[in-house]
Design a protein around this motif. Sequence first.
Motif, mmCIF file in Angstrom:
data_model
loop_
_atom_site.group_PDB
_atom_site.id
_atom_site.type_symbol
_atom_site.label_atom_id
_atom_site.label_comp_id
_atom_site.label_asym_id
_atom_site.label_seq_id
_atom_site.Cartn_x
_atom_site.Cartn_y
_atom_site.Cartn_z
ATOM 1 N N UNK A 3 0.640 -1.164 0.077
ATOM 2 C CA UNK A 3 -0.829 0.392 -0.141
ATOM 3 C C UNK A 3 0.639 1.068 0.035
ATOM 4 N N UNK A 4 2.101 1.494 0.827
ATOM 5 C CA UNK A 4 2.589 2.518 0.668
ATOM 6 C C UNK A 4 3.271 3.181 0.137
ATOM 7 N N UNK A 10 1.680 7.403 -5.987
ATOM 8 C CA UNK A 10 0.457 7.818 -6.888
ATOM 9 C C UNK A 10 1.164 9.956 -6.501
ATOM 10 N N UNK A 11 1.305 9.612 -5.055
ATOM 11 C CA UNK A 11 2.214 11.473 -4.754
ATOM 12 C C UNK A 11 2.631 11.530 -6.010
ATOM 13 N N UNK A 31 -9.793 10.079 -3.099
ATOM 14 C CA UNK A 31 -10.931 9.143 -3.769
ATOM 15 C C UNK A 31 -9.698 7.892 -3.928
ATOM 16 N N UNK A 32 -8.801 8.114 -4.163
ATOM 17 C CA UNK A 32 -8.106 6.474 -4.160
ATOM 18 C C UNK A 32 -8.232 5.789 -2.927
ATOM 19 N N UNK A 33 -7.782 6.498 -1.989
ATOM 20 C CA UNK A 33 -7.650 6.068 -0.597
ATOM 21 C C UNK A 33 -8.700 5.863 -0.744
ATOM 22 N N UNK A 35 -10.905 4.309 -2.396
ATOM 23 C CA UNK A 35 -11.119 2.807 -3.212
ATOM 24 C C UNK A 35 -10.383 2.448 -2.240
ATOM 25 N N UNK A 36 -9.306 2.550 -1.725
ATOM 26 C CA UNK A 36 -8.635 1.260 -1.376
ATOM 27 C C UNK A 36 -9.074 0.329 0.017
ATOM 28 N N UNK A 37 -9.786 1.171 0.499
ATOM 29 C CA UNK A 37 -10.230 0.793 1.854
ATOM 30 C C UNK A 37 -11.173 0.186 1.543
ATOM 31 N N UNK A 38 -12.470 0.301 0.748
ATOM 32 C CA UNK A 38 -13.263 -1.070 -0.143
ATOM 33 C C UNK A 38 -12.394 -2.927 -0.605
#
Length: 399
Positions: A3-4, A10-11, A31-33, A35-38
């Motif tokens: 993830x990191x 992305x950053x 928004x990207x984060x 989506x990552x949660x889901x």
Amino acid sequence: MNYFDKLQKKINKYKLLYSNKYKKAAIKLLWWNFCKLFEFKLGSLFNKSREIQYRLDRISIFITGGIGDILISFNYCSYLLEFLKDEIKCIDIFVKNQFLVQELMGDSCFNIYPVTEWNKSEIIYLLDFKIDRFPFIVNNHLSLLDTNSNPKIKELVKLYEEFYQLNKKIVYYPPKIDALSIQYSIINRQNRIQQPDIYGYLNISGDSYKFIPPIFNDQEVLEAFGLHDQKFITLNRGVDGTNLHSESTKLYPLDYYNSLVKLIKSEFQEYKIVQLGVSAERCEFIDDVDLNLVGKTSLNQLKSILKNSSLHIDGEGGMVHLRKSLNGGVSVVIFGPTSPNFYGYSNNINIFSNACPVNCEWINDNWASYCINKKNDRICIKSIKPTIPFEEIKKVLKQ
């Protein structure tokens, strides 16, 4: 890639794409984060794994800017591909306006894609670059190669990373810091076409293009506009659509252009005068031209007309670079706030004034929309009276 690592990628991507649009970058990261949660929550239901494509035989490059910037970046890519021909297969180029660039460049050794396809996590290139003024390495996957392979690329990357470390300000903050990047290049005796060539490692020429845009149906284009059996002069008073300010401080005053056309017609009646431009909204019409083609040409038609004109008259901008890249003839270029030492070609006629003590490009964010000289508005270009370029034009047309 955990993830990191993905977050950092992305950053880096958004830092380049949205360097001065912090809200947009923040929203995209949110928004990207989200989506990552889901993705973490629902696991295999939504997290359909994608097979990673490794393209370690090629480089990806995201090119920004208007026509002049694009031409200069393509020229850099041509030198880079020639230099690395034994180590990479090709260069994939990503742009914001894919169709415009494809029309400008035609068939070439480069693959051209929309920028939305650039820097995706499922496609791994050997290197990912972005070019504003200098080529900047966004991703480096040289560690995936054998230790003794690709020595030229490894040496290039080493030099570039050294340059980034020593020159962080001009590398990380374009375009607002471009005034300093121009000074850096002038000090190192490089003009605009050479600027991407960090340390002069690729030996890019300052006066000719390795990449020459193709022209199709050259004579048919000239016949269509009644120029095939004519001697003609082209002129442009406008900036392309990527420039936010249509009435830029770079533009020679309209009444000066009107006077200049009258001077030319008084002595050179055998030449037809043709006005070019991107659109009527961005280019005010000049009096007494014989053929107004503002907004009436495709890019391919523009290439044919620019290449075949006896003389081109313009401010510093994309059409001058395009004519040069096509091996066209002389351009008379009237400079204002930008530097003739940096943007000029030696075989053009570069006209400038010393009425203002310094070129003011990017001294502030609004340099292109209003003059920062409060006592003498646009004195740099207004001090160049029409008789000055006319004297130079006479020298060319009487040869």
